[in-house]
Each structure stands twice: as C-alpha cells, then as structure tokens.
Scaffold this motif. Structure first.
Motif, PDB file in Angstrom:
ATOM      1  N   ASN A 143      12.361  -0.775  -1.862  1.00 31.73           N
ATOM      2  CA  ASN A 143      11.857   0.249  -2.777  1.00 31.73           C
ATOM      3  C   ASN A 143      12.100  -0.207  -4.204  1.00 31.73           C
ATOM      4  O   ASN A 143      13.229  -0.558  -4.566  1.00 31.73           O
ATOM      5  CB  ASN A 143      12.560   1.579  -2.533  1.00 31.73           C
ATOM      6  CG  ASN A 143      12.246   2.170  -1.178  1.00 31.73           C
ATOM      7  OD1 ASN A 143      11.259   2.886  -1.019  1.00 31.73           O
ATOM      8  ND2 ASN A 143      13.072   1.863  -0.186  1.00 31.73           N
ATOM      9  N   GLU A 181       4.415  -5.111   0.715  1.00 34.18           N
ATOM     10  CA  GLU A 181       4.749  -3.795   1.267  1.00 34.18           C
ATOM     11  C   GLU A 181       5.838  -3.068   0.473  1.00 34.18           C
ATOM     12  O   GLU A 181       6.179  -1.914   0.775  1.00 34.18           O
ATOM     13  CB  GLU A 181       5.189  -3.930   2.728  1.00 34.18           C
ATOM     14  CG  GLU A 181       6.481  -4.700   2.941  1.00 34.18           C
ATOM     15  CD  GLU A 181       6.279  -6.207   3.111  1.00 34.18           C
ATOM     16  OE1 GLU A 181       7.207  -6.862   3.620  1.00 34.18           O
ATOM     17  OE2 GLU A 181       5.187  -6.703   2.748  1.00 34.18           O
ATOM     18  N   THR A 182       6.380  -3.718  -0.560  1.00 34.47           N
ATOM     19  CA  THR A 182       7.385  -3.080  -1.408  1.00 34.47           C
ATOM     20  C   THR A 182       6.824  -1.789  -1.996  1.00 34.47           C
ATOM     21  O   THR A 182       5.745  -1.771  -2.587  1.00 34.47           O
ATOM     22  CB  THR A 182       7.805  -4.024  -2.549  1.00 34.47           C
ATOM     23  OG1 THR A 182       8.298  -5.246  -1.988  1.00 34.47           O
ATOM     24  CG2 THR A 182       8.882  -3.382  -3.413  1.00 34.47           C
ATOM     25  N   ILE A 183       7.560  -0.692  -1.835  1.00 40.44           N
ATOM     26  CA  ILE A 183       7.107   0.610  -2.326  1.00 40.44           C
ATOM     27  C   ILE A 183       7.411   0.727  -3.811  1.00 40.44           C
ATOM     28  O   ILE A 183       8.521   0.439  -4.254  1.00 40.44           O
ATOM     29  CB  ILE A 183       7.773   1.755  -1.544  1.00 40.44           C
ATOM     30  CG1 ILE A 183       7.442   1.641  -0.053  1.00 40.44           C
ATOM     31  CG2 ILE A 183       7.311   3.113  -2.086  1.00 40.44           C
ATOM     32  CD1 ILE A 183       8.217   2.603   0.823  1.00 40.44           C
ATOM     33  N   THR A 197       2.285   0.739  -3.599  1.00 42.11           N
ATOM     34  CA  THR A 197       2.949  -0.470  -3.111  1.00 42.11           C
ATOM     35  C   THR A 197       2.568  -1.625  -4.030  1.00 42.11           C
ATOM     36  O   THR A 197       1.559  -1.553  -4.747  1.00 42.11           O
ATOM     37  CB  THR A 197       2.543  -0.831  -1.676  1.00 42.11           C
ATOM     38  OG1 THR A 197       1.146  -1.157  -1.650  1.00 42.11           O
ATOM     39  CG2 THR A 197       2.827   0.300  -0.703  1.00 42.11           C
TER      40      THR A 197
END
Length: 217
Positions: A143, A181-183, A197
């Motif tokens: 995140n 895919e990092t939020i 993302t």
C-alpha cells in the motif's frame, strides 16, 4: 492490517489510520484537522497511535500535528528537508495567513529508504520531491500513501515555493518501478475514485502516460 481513509479539515485532506490488528498499534498519516474525531476513531478501533506521519510539510496536511501529539503522545515523523523548509519563518507566515495552525518540528526526521515499525508492520519512506522538497510516499505491505505527489488521475501542484515539475516527474518515474498491483492511497479525493493502483495510473494518468511513457519511447 486495517486501513481507514477519512477526509478531514477544511481542505478535505485524506487522513489514514493504518493499524496492525494483531497488536492494536497504529499510525496516523496526515492528521489535517478534526482531531477529536481522529482520537475517537483510534478509541473505536482500540488502536494505540505509535507515530504521527506526514507525507509532506504543507500546513493543510500538518495542521493537526500539535493537537494529535497532545492527545496521543505519539512522535511526529517528517522528511528532514521538509522539516527544515516548513520551519522557516516565511513559510510559517504563509501557513498562518491561510488560517492553519503551525506544526511543531518533527520528532523523527527521515530520509529516503528509512523504515519505521509499528506492531508487525513496517513503513518505508520513498523520497518523492517535486510538490515539496521533502515529500515522501509511504509504502506499507503493498500500500502506497502518496500524499500530494500522486493523485488518482493527477499530481500535486508545482507552482508553490520549493516545488519543481522536473523533480516531480522523476518521482513519478520512481513510483512506476513499484509492482503494478501496489495500491495507491492519495492525499485528496480528486479523481474518479478514492484509491487506485500503480498499474492503473500508468495506464490512465496523463502525467505518466504523456510525460513519462512518451519520453521512454
């Protein structure tokens, strides 16, 4: 891990409660007003605030620091460059003119790559100057809390003292190297949704697609 996204203050800054549910230890990112509500949020989640963390030093993001420190006893964390820059008298005068309380100096001054832990979680500070000299994104278990460096579909201003559009582009380049895919958890709700993302921003954010991707050919 539990994340609560809460708009606070007259600028509706996104403050984040990030909590290790197993231990109850937590951080508050950018407590920018509504301090009593944030204290109630901590109590409702049975959370103990270990750190008050700022993504950057602008007063709309730091104006709740003093009161939250009084309420929780937690130390204030800020990149060293912004700690110096926003303690300068002229910058404090500008914040007062805008009607914001002044934050005390940071108790913990961080640099690029530094880490701090709370409970079983680790936050890593990624120096992303451009909006301010010491702006940081904070990475916690996939995140990314981006403050005013990266919004959903936009970026922070670069027309204020200490800002640089060229530096901001380099900071965006650094963000695009993270897993897609990092939020992304931004500092304001300026986009079509409150989160995104890295991969989505690489496909849709014009500051990345037009200034970075075209440059890379």
């Amino acid at each position: 891990m539990k994340i609560v996204q809460k708009p606070v203050g007259m600028m509706e800054v996104f403050c984040y409660l990030v909590m290790d549910e197993a231990t109850g230890e937590a951080i508050l990112i950018d407590p920018a007003g509504n301090e009593e509500e944030l204290a109630a949020l901590l109590r409702a989640n049975k959370a103990v605030c270990r750190y008050i963390v700022n993504t950057h030093g602008h007063a709309d993001h730091t104006c709740g620091n003093r009161r939250m420190k009084e309420l929780t006893g937690a130390p204030i964390v800020l990149h060293a460059l912004d700690d110096d820059f926003f303690q300068m008298p002229e910058n404090q005068a500008f914040a007062r003119a805008m009607g914001f309380p002044i934050s005390p100096p940071a108790d913990v001054r961080v640099q690029d790559g530094d880490t701090l832990t709370f409970g079983s979680l680790t936050m890593r500070f990624i120096h992303t100057p451009g909006h301010t000299p010491g702006a940081c994104c904070i990475l916690i278990d996939g995140n990314l809390f981006t403050g005013d460096t990266l919004f959903v579909g936009a970026v922070g201003r670069t027309d204020l003292p200490g800002a640089s559009f060229e530096q901001l582009l380099e900071s965006l380049r650094k963000i695009t190297r993270l897993p897609p895919e990092t939020i992304v958890w931004p500092g304001h709700d300026y986009g079509d949704r409150p989160t995104s993302t890295v991969g989505r921003e690489m496909e849709t954010n014009p500051y990345i697609t037009d200034f970075l991707m075209d440059d890379e050919g």
